[in-house]
Motif scaffolding. Structure first.
Motif, short mmCIF file in Angstrom:
data_model
loop_
_atom_site.label_atom_id
_atom_site.label_comp_id
_atom_site.label_asym_id
_atom_site.label_seq_id
_atom_site.Cartn_x
_atom_site.Cartn_y
_atom_site.Cartn_z
N UNK A 90 38.91 48.21 36.62
CA UNK A 90 38.09 47.04 36.92
C UNK A 90 38.75 46.17 37.99
N UNK A 91 40.06 45.96 37.87
CA UNK A 91 40.77 45.16 38.86
C UNK A 91 40.76 45.81 40.24
N UNK A 92 40.88 47.13 40.27
CA UNK A 92 40.79 47.85 41.55
C UNK A 92 39.44 47.59 42.20
N UNK A 93 38.37 47.71 41.40
CA UNK A 93 37.03 47.49 41.95
C UNK A 93 36.86 46.05 42.44
N UNK A 94 37.42 45.08 41.70
CA UNK A 94 37.31 43.69 42.12
C UNK A 94 38.11 43.44 43.40
N UNK A 95 39.29 44.03 43.49
CA UNK A 95 40.12 43.85 44.69
C UNK A 95 39.43 44.40 45.93
N UNK A 96 38.89 45.59 45.80
CA UNK A 96 38.32 46.26 46.96
C UNK A 96 36.93 45.73 47.31
N UNK A 97 36.06 45.56 46.31
CA UNK A 97 34.66 45.26 46.59
C UNK A 97 34.32 43.77 46.56
N UNK A 98 35.14 42.96 45.90
CA UNK A 98 34.83 41.53 45.79
C UNK A 98 35.81 40.67 46.59
N UNK A 99 37.11 40.83 46.30
CA UNK A 99 38.12 40.00 46.96
C UNK A 99 38.49 40.51 48.35
N UNK A 100 38.34 41.79 48.56
CA UNK A 100 38.67 42.36 49.86
C UNK A 100 40.15 42.31 50.18
#
Length: 200
Positions: free
Chosen positions: A117-127
């Motif tokens: 989940x954190x990977x997805x947030x880093x890549x797709x949300x936080x950039x």
């Protein structure tokens, strides 16, 4: 008496649990120090901020960085102690009951799911790509694979002999499975963030 599965002394796995636990704990400790630094001086950048893409500050100060109401690194400071203790206990000759292994696996499943989940947030949300976060990803993924395969090969999980043999064989392929997992993350990050052109 507790049930004793086969592979009662998986020493290689035990060594890996200690190494992974120590690395994961150090990453969590480093992130905790960075969070304290940012709390003391919100205008200062973290020492792991290298560019707009590679940085810790955006992750630490986002709501994703405190999803349970406190900084995520605190989870690491407590959670990574478990693999270290389990690995050391195995090397010391300890044998664990089936229920213990299931609880340990559930903890690793939570860690694995949380990291995805954190990977997805880093890549797709936080950039962003947080260096210490990525260290955590690197050790969490293979540790989950190792513990899962151990439950399957050892008889803790109620599976047949064929599945146990396959799991035992796959244990030797965990490094490759981990590298393939990293490659998937790297490709997704490249497609989404154009990492090679925006690294620094």
């Amino acid at each position: 008496m507790p049930e004793r599965p086969s592979h009662p002394h998986p020493r290689i796995m035990a060594v890996w649990l200690i190494i992974a636990g120590a690395i994961g704990w150090w990453a969590a400790f480093s992130l905790t120090l960075e969070r304290f630094h940012l709390l003391a001086d919100p205008d200062a950048g973290a020492s792991c901020d290298f560019s707009l893409l590679v940085q810790c500050s955006a992750n630490l100060t986002s709501w994703q960085g405190s999803v349970f109401g406190f900084p995520n690194p605190i989870l690491g400071l407590t959670g990574w102690v478990a693999p270290i203790v389990v690995g050391a206990a195995i090397l010391a000759g300890a044998r664990f009951a089936r229920w213990f292994w299931w609880l340990f696996w559930l903890g690793m499943l939570f860690a694995f799911g949380f990291v995805i989940w954190l990977i997805s947030q880093s890549i797709f949300v936080l950039g962003t790509l947080c260096p210490w976060c990525m260290v955590t990803w690197v050790v969490t993924i293979p540790t989950f694979y190792v513990v899962t395969l151990h439950l399957l090969r050892s008889g803790v999980a109620p599976v047949g002999p064929r599945v146990r043999r396959v799991a035992a064989d796959l244990m030797g392929w965990v490094p490759l499975l981990a590298v393939l997992s990293y490659a998937v993350v790297a490709v997704i990050a490249q497609v989404r963030l154009d990492v090679l052109d925006n690294l620094f």
